[in-house]
Design a protein around this motif. Structure first.
Motif, PDB file in Angstrom:
ATOM      1  N   ASP A 197      54.633  49.502  31.530  1.00 19.47           N
ATOM      2  CA  ASP A 197      54.460  48.631  32.695  1.00 19.47           C
ATOM      3  C   ASP A 197      54.937  47.211  32.418  1.00 19.47           C
ATOM      4  O   ASP A 197      54.701  46.302  33.224  1.00 19.47           O
ATOM      5  N   GLY A 198      55.592  47.024  31.272  1.00 17.88           N
ATOM      6  CA  GLY A 198      56.156  45.719  30.940  1.00 17.88           C
ATOM      7  C   GLY A 198      55.154  44.706  30.439  1.00 17.88           C
ATOM      8  O   GLY A 198      55.494  43.533  30.251  1.00 17.88           O
ATOM      9  N   GLU A 199      53.910  45.131  30.207  1.00 13.67           N
ATOM     10  CA  GLU A 199      52.855  44.190  29.823  1.00 13.67           C
ATOM     11  C   GLU A 199      52.792  43.958  28.318  1.00 13.67           C
ATOM     12  O   GLU A 199      52.301  42.931  27.862  1.00 13.67           O
ATOM     13  N   ALA A 212      51.222  36.889  33.111  1.00 13.97           N
ATOM     14  CA  ALA A 212      50.842  35.747  33.944  1.00 13.97           C
ATOM     15  C   ALA A 212      51.400  35.883  35.355  1.00 13.97           C
ATOM     16  O   ALA A 212      50.746  35.515  36.340  1.00 13.97           O
ATOM     17  N   GLU A 213      52.610  36.428  35.469  1.00 14.16           N
ATOM     18  CA  GLU A 213      53.224  36.612  36.784  1.00 14.16           C
ATOM     19  C   GLU A 213      52.605  37.797  37.524  1.00 14.16           C
ATOM     20  O   GLU A 213      52.257  37.697  38.705  1.00 14.16           O
ATOM     21  N   LYS A 214      52.447  38.907  36.821  1.00 11.51           N
ATOM     22  CA  LYS A 214      51.948  40.130  37.445  1.00 11.51           C
ATOM     23  C   LYS A 214      50.500  39.987  37.907  1.00 11.51           C
ATOM     24  O   LYS A 214      50.115  40.504  38.964  1.00 11.51           O
ATOM     25  N   TYR A 215      49.708  39.286  37.113  1.00 11.50           N
ATOM     26  CA  TYR A 215      48.284  39.164  37.413  1.00 11.50           C
ATOM     27  C   TYR A 215      47.901  37.750  37.847  1.00 11.50           C
ATOM     28  O   TYR A 215      46.763  37.318  37.650  1.00 11.50           O
ATOM     29  N   THR A 233      47.782  47.176  41.616  1.00 11.61           N
ATOM     30  CA  THR A 233      48.691  47.087  40.481  1.00 11.61           C
ATOM     31  C   THR A 233      49.594  48.307  40.404  1.00 11.61           C
ATOM     32  O   THR A 233      49.125  49.443  40.517  1.00 11.61           O
ATOM     33  N   GLU A 234      50.883  48.069  40.199  1.00 11.17           N
ATOM     34  CA  GLU A 234      51.814  49.178  39.988  1.00 11.17           C
ATOM     35  C   GLU A 234      51.664  49.693  38.565  1.00 11.17           C
ATOM     36  O   GLU A 234      51.558  48.917  37.615  1.00 11.17           O
ATOM     37  N   VAL A 235      51.648  51.012  38.419  1.00  8.49           N
ATOM     38  CA  VAL A 235      51.511  51.628  37.098  1.00  8.49           C
ATOM     39  C   VAL A 235      52.577  52.696  36.917  1.00  8.49           C
ATOM     40  O   VAL A 235      53.126  53.225  37.890  1.00  8.49           O
ATOM     41  N   THR A 236      52.867  53.005  35.659  1.00  7.14           N
ATOM     42  CA  THR A 236      53.815  54.063  35.316  1.00  7.14           C
ATOM     43  C   THR A 236      53.050  55.203  34.664  1.00  7.14           C
ATOM     44  O   THR A 236      52.357  55.000  33.664  1.00  7.14           O
ATOM     45  N   PHE A 237      53.164  56.397  35.235  1.00  2.93           N
ATOM     46  CA  PHE A 237      52.466  57.546  34.683  1.00  2.93           C
ATOM     47  C   PHE A 237      53.252  58.129  33.508  1.00  2.93           C
ATOM     48  O   PHE A 237      54.417  57.777  33.277  1.00  2.93           O
TER      49      PHE A 237
END
Length: 266
Positions: A197-199, A212-215, A233-237
């Motif tokens: 998810d890029g986090e 910081a941008e996503k949340y 929130t967008e998530v990747t399965f």
């Protein structure tokens, strides 16, 4: 000339420092908190690379370490973070996010933590629980839950996470340079931070700017006095499909150690 910058003197060993300056070594703390040193053992220059030499050494011989730190009351040097990651609160207090986060992650219940405070009035935190550790606690105590999201939102989970933060605040209170960077508000995230998810990076390092941008709505809620915040929130399965999850997150205040000490003294 010594190749060592610091040493732990006999009878003065401290596990949370790198020791005192070695013989003939000078150490200073730059305005940005970076540790710099000078000694007869410092290299003269990079071979045929004056640009690299200029980035590493000043004209008067001081070497950049890239690390931030400070001297404690016993003259020991404590390294707290990379200099580029250290910031300041609005009142000028030093804010070392990784240092605080690593203290939080010492507790087995906490998988990851992200702290905020740069150019803010106080420090706040996102906490990711460790599913295995907290799940084992839930099983031992007959606490039912259907998902990570539900487990992370339980008041009992917030209670012991708050206890961990109080302990970290107590530790920070013992460092005059960091006592003002105690955590005042926190929330427990509804999902684990994930590289897909890029986090996080693939080496599991926090990607601060992306988080910081996503949340951003959660961060603003932490600083606006709200006691809860809704987010989708967008998530990747695991199979690569994309989806989204919604949650109403609780935000808690934490009494800092300084306030406790002041109250006890009254």
């Amino acid at each position: 000339a010594s190749v060592f910058v610091t040493i732990q003197p006999d009878g003065e060993i401290k596990s949370d420092t790198v020791g005192k300056p070695a013989y003939d070594v000078e150490i200073k703390i730059a305005e940005n908190g970076e540790v710099m040193f000078k000694s007869p053992g410092v290299f003269r220059e990079y071979y045929k690379n004056p640009e690299a030499t200029a980035k590493t050494k000043t004209e008067d011989g001081w070497c950049h370490t890239g690390d931030a730190g400070f001297f404690d009351s016993d003259g020991h040097l404590k390294i707290i973070d990379r200099a580029q990651d250290v910031a300041k609160l609005n009142d000028g207090t030093m804010f070392a996010p990784k240092y605080i986060e690593n203290k939080l992650k010492f507790f087995s219940d906490i998988f990851e933590a992200v702290t905020f405070g740069a150019e803010r009035d106080y420090v706040t935190a996102f906490v990711n629980i460790d599913l295995e550790a907290v799940g084992n606690w839930a099983e031992r105590n007959a606490v039912g839950y259907a998902s990570y999201q539900e487990l992370a939102s339980l008041p009992q989970v917030y209670d012991f996470i708050e206890g961990h933060i109080r302990q970290v605040n107590k530790d920070l209170m013992g460092d005059p340079n960091l006592s003002g960077s105690q955590i005042k508000r926190f929330l427990v995230l509804h999902k684990q931070l994930d590289a897909d998810d890029g986090e996080l990076t693939r080496t599991q390092k926090v990607r601060r700017s992306h988080i910081a941008e996503k949340y951003a709505p959660l961060i603003e809620a932490l600083y606006s006095g709200k006691d809860e915040c809704s987010i989708e929130t967008e998530v990747t399965f695991e199979d690569g499909r994309k989806g989204s999850i919604s949650a109403d997150l609780t935000i808690r205040d934490v009494e800092v150690a300084a306030a406790n000490a002041a109250r006890a003294a009254e």
